[in-house]
Enzyme design. Structure first.
Site, PDB file in Angstrom:
ATOM      1  N   PRO A  67     -43.537   6.637  41.698  1.00 26.77           N
ATOM      2  CA  PRO A  67     -44.289   5.593  42.402  1.00 26.77           C
ATOM      3  C   PRO A  67     -45.787   5.889  42.461  1.00 26.77           C
ATOM      4  O   PRO A  67     -46.208   7.018  42.762  1.00 26.77           O
ATOM      5  CB  PRO A  67     -43.666   5.575  43.794  1.00 26.77           C
ATOM      6  CG  PRO A  67     -42.258   6.057  43.574  1.00 26.77           C
ATOM      7  CD  PRO A  67     -42.356   7.082  42.486  1.00 26.77           C
ATOM      8  N   GLY A  68     -46.586   4.852  42.145  1.00 30.28           N
ATOM      9  CA  GLY A  68     -48.036   4.942  42.255  1.00 30.28           C
ATOM     10  C   GLY A  68     -48.731   5.703  41.140  1.00 30.28           C
ATOM     11  O   GLY A  68     -49.962   5.804  41.122  1.00 30.28           O
ATOM     12  N   TYR A  97       0.751  11.128 -11.647  1.00 29.20           N
ATOM     13  CA  TYR A  97       0.450  10.105 -10.639  1.00 29.20           C
ATOM     14  C   TYR A  97      -0.001   8.824 -11.333  1.00 29.20           C
ATOM     15  O   TYR A  97       0.435   7.722 -10.992  1.00 29.20           O
ATOM     16  CB  TYR A  97      -0.638  10.630  -9.704  1.00 29.20           C
ATOM     17  CG  TYR A  97      -1.110   9.650  -8.660  1.00 29.20           C
ATOM     18  CD1 TYR A  97      -0.307   9.297  -7.585  1.00 29.20           C
ATOM     19  CD2 TYR A  97      -2.387   9.083  -8.741  1.00 29.20           C
ATOM     20  CE1 TYR A  97      -0.741   8.401  -6.616  1.00 29.20           C
ATOM     21  CE2 TYR A  97      -2.830   8.189  -7.783  1.00 29.20           C
ATOM     22  CZ  TYR A  97      -2.011   7.859  -6.723  1.00 29.20           C
ATOM     23  OH  TYR A  97      -2.451   6.965  -5.777  1.00 29.20           O
ATOM     24  N   LEU A 131       0.818  -1.208   0.000  1.00 27.62           N
ATOM     25  CA  LEU A 131       0.000   0.000   0.000  1.00 27.62           C
ATOM     26  C   LEU A 131       0.851   1.256   0.000  1.00 27.62           C
ATOM     27  O   LEU A 131       0.311   2.366  -0.034  1.00 27.62           O
ATOM     28  CB  LEU A 131      -0.905   0.014   1.243  1.00 27.62           C
ATOM     29  CG  LEU A 131      -1.761  -1.234   1.460  1.00 27.62           C
ATOM     30  CD1 LEU A 131      -2.520  -1.125   2.784  1.00 27.62           C
ATOM     31  CD2 LEU A 131      -2.723  -1.440   0.310  1.00 27.62           C
ATOM     32  N   ASN A 164     -12.280   6.438  -5.716  1.00 27.21           N
ATOM     33  CA  ASN A 164     -12.200   7.289  -4.523  1.00 27.21           C
ATOM     34  C   ASN A 164     -12.608   6.481  -3.295  1.00 27.21           C
ATOM     35  O   ASN A 164     -13.646   5.803  -3.301  1.00 27.21           O
ATOM     36  CB  ASN A 164     -13.137   8.486  -4.679  1.00 27.21           C
ATOM     37  CG  ASN A 164     -12.730   9.382  -5.827  1.00 27.21           C
ATOM     38  OD1 ASN A 164     -11.764  10.127  -5.727  1.00 27.21           O
ATOM     39  ND2 ASN A 164     -13.463   9.302  -6.936  1.00 27.21           N
ATOM     40  N   LYS A 209       1.654   5.013 -11.258  1.00 30.19           N
ATOM     41  CA  LYS A 209       0.888   3.833 -10.862  1.00 30.19           C
ATOM     42  C   LYS A 209       0.889   2.783 -11.975  1.00 30.19           C
ATOM     43  O   LYS A 209       0.975   1.582 -11.716  1.00 30.19           O
ATOM     44  CB  LYS A 209      -0.541   4.231 -10.496  1.00 30.19           C
ATOM     45  CG  LYS A 209      -0.665   4.921  -9.142  1.00 30.19           C
ATOM     46  CD  LYS A 209      -0.252   3.991  -8.016  1.00 30.19           C
ATOM     47  CE  LYS A 209      -0.574   4.539  -6.643  1.00 30.19           C
ATOM     48  NZ  LYS A 209      -0.141   3.625  -5.548  1.00 30.19           N
TER      49      LYS A 209
END
Length: 402
Positions: A312-313, A121, A66, A150, A125
């Site tokens: 509660p209740g 580039y 890579l 991409n 490659k």
């Protein structure tokens, strides 16, 4: 015995993600790769000495190459960093007589067609590809060449060579973005999809293709490798999605994110760029003397999730709906849910407890309530409704169950 894997360019975007998953396999944390075993992951990058490369090439069983240059100070560095290092790597493998398989990360720009016709580039490659293919033919070695489109995903460097990374970072951090043409279409590959395909290379299960300019032509005898799952989307569509993600703390809206969709992958990517102060955000609690009710999340096509706390209740509810239906899920405390069909006297009763979590459906056309049976403990209930609450059309009508 497990494999020894060499990853060059290990500190880069792809390298970090790949090494993380290879380590998950090595340590047994990743369970989805069958019998694949990895003993060691050798990481090589620009900070390493050439002696490290020599030692790694002596004993590795597979190489993910890579390493490369994306943003040099001058164009000569493209050839030096991409072709030059590839040549060094292959010569080192040959020196040790190591005929292990080698993967090469190339780029669509290596096609040297269309807008890439004059790419320095791309030429570097393409030279690397040709070198690898020649190495394969002369030495009887498997080489696996990927031409990446991409890429996007977590850990990608913003303001470098990824528009998606830049947009995610800047929108997450309330920084400006620039979109010259929102109709510009990108082909995007998600990092997790790429890593999964790269790991298939270790067992020679990767997908192969030929290229017609930039078009992928699947072919099991093709000399290139590819990832079947890519996404074509415009810059404008990407920004629109990111703006929705950005407003989620205010709207509570979760957009549609189907399995394998671009939106799902982009959402994960966006979240990885959030600053600490945005990782948590306050919710509006509607508090009265009975307890509280808080909306948690809204879904684009399937309602909302809320949490209800009853003292509660206390009895809450005592209403019915025409079309709305709900799940009540008590996660703490002890309560009683009652439902009665409108126009009848028959009452359905469900005793519920956080000690035995279950979902109780509130049926359309049934008035219902939830009673906290405890004298001391709060009753906490997670509630899901099939539609978001609308003040203009609440579909909620008061009527006691008993």
């Amino acid at each position: 015995m497990g494999l020894k894997i060499l990853v060059t360019g290990a500190n880069g975007f792809v390298g970090k993600n790949l090494c993380a998953e290879l380590d998950n396999i090595r340590t047994g944390k990743a369970k989805c790769y069958g019998s694949l075993q990895i003993d060691e992951v050798f990481r090589y990058d620009v900070d390493n000495a050439l002696d490290d490369l020599d030692n790694y090439c002596k004993s590795c069983d597979f190489v993910f190459n890579l390493a490369g240059v994306n943003r040099p100070k001058n164009n000569d560095e493209f050839m030096q960093g991409n072709f030059g290092f590839a040549s060094t790597l292959l010569e080192t493998l040959k020196k040790h007589g190591n005929k292990c398989s080698v993967m090469l990360s190339s780029s669509q720009q290596a096609s040297l067609t269309g807008r890439f016709g004059n790419s320095e580039y791309g030429r570097s490659k393409k030279a690397g590809e040709d070198l690898f293919l020649q190495y394969s033919e002369e030495n009887g070695v498997r080489v696996k060449i990927f031409r990446f489109p991409n890429l996007f995903g977590k850990w990608c460097r913003p303001n470098y060579n990824s528009a998606v990374a830049t947009f995610c970072n800047n929108i997450a951090n309330d920084l400006p973005i620039q979109v010259n043409d929102p109709k510009t279409e990108l082909e995007l590959l998600y990092i997790d999809d790429l890593v999964s395909e790269m790991i298939l290379c270790l067992e020679n299960k990767e997908h192969h293709c030929k290229f017609n300019d930039l078009d992928v032509l699947p072919d099991e005898n093709g000399k290139y490798c590819y990832v079947p799952h890519t996404h074509k989307i415009t810059l404008g569509e990407i920004v629109d999605l990111l703006q929705k993600f950005h407003s989620q703390p205010q709207t509570l809206d979760i957009p549609q994110i189907p399995e394998k969709s671009f939106a799902k992958k982009l959402y994960s990517t966006y979240l990885s760029y959030l600053p600490k102060e945005k990782v948590s955000f306050p919710l509006k609690m509607n508090i009265d003397d009975r307890g509280s009710f808080t909306e948690l999340l809204h879904f684009q096509d399937c309602g909302q999730v809320s949490v209800n706390i009853s003292k509660p209740g206390i009895t809450k509810g005592q209403h019915w709906h025409h079309s709305k239906w709900e799940f009540f899920i008590v996660v703490k405390g002890h309560g009683l849910i009652q439902e009665r069909k409108i126009g009848t006297d028959e009452v359905l009763e469900f005793e519920v407890s956080g000690d035995k979590i279950e979902a109780v459906q509130m049926l359309p056309g049934y008035t219902h309530n939830i009673i906290n049976l405890s004298d001391t403990e709060e009753l906490i209930t997670v509630m899901w409704a099939n539609e978001k609450f609308s003040p203009q059309k609440p579909d909620t009508f008061f009527e006691p169950v008993k």
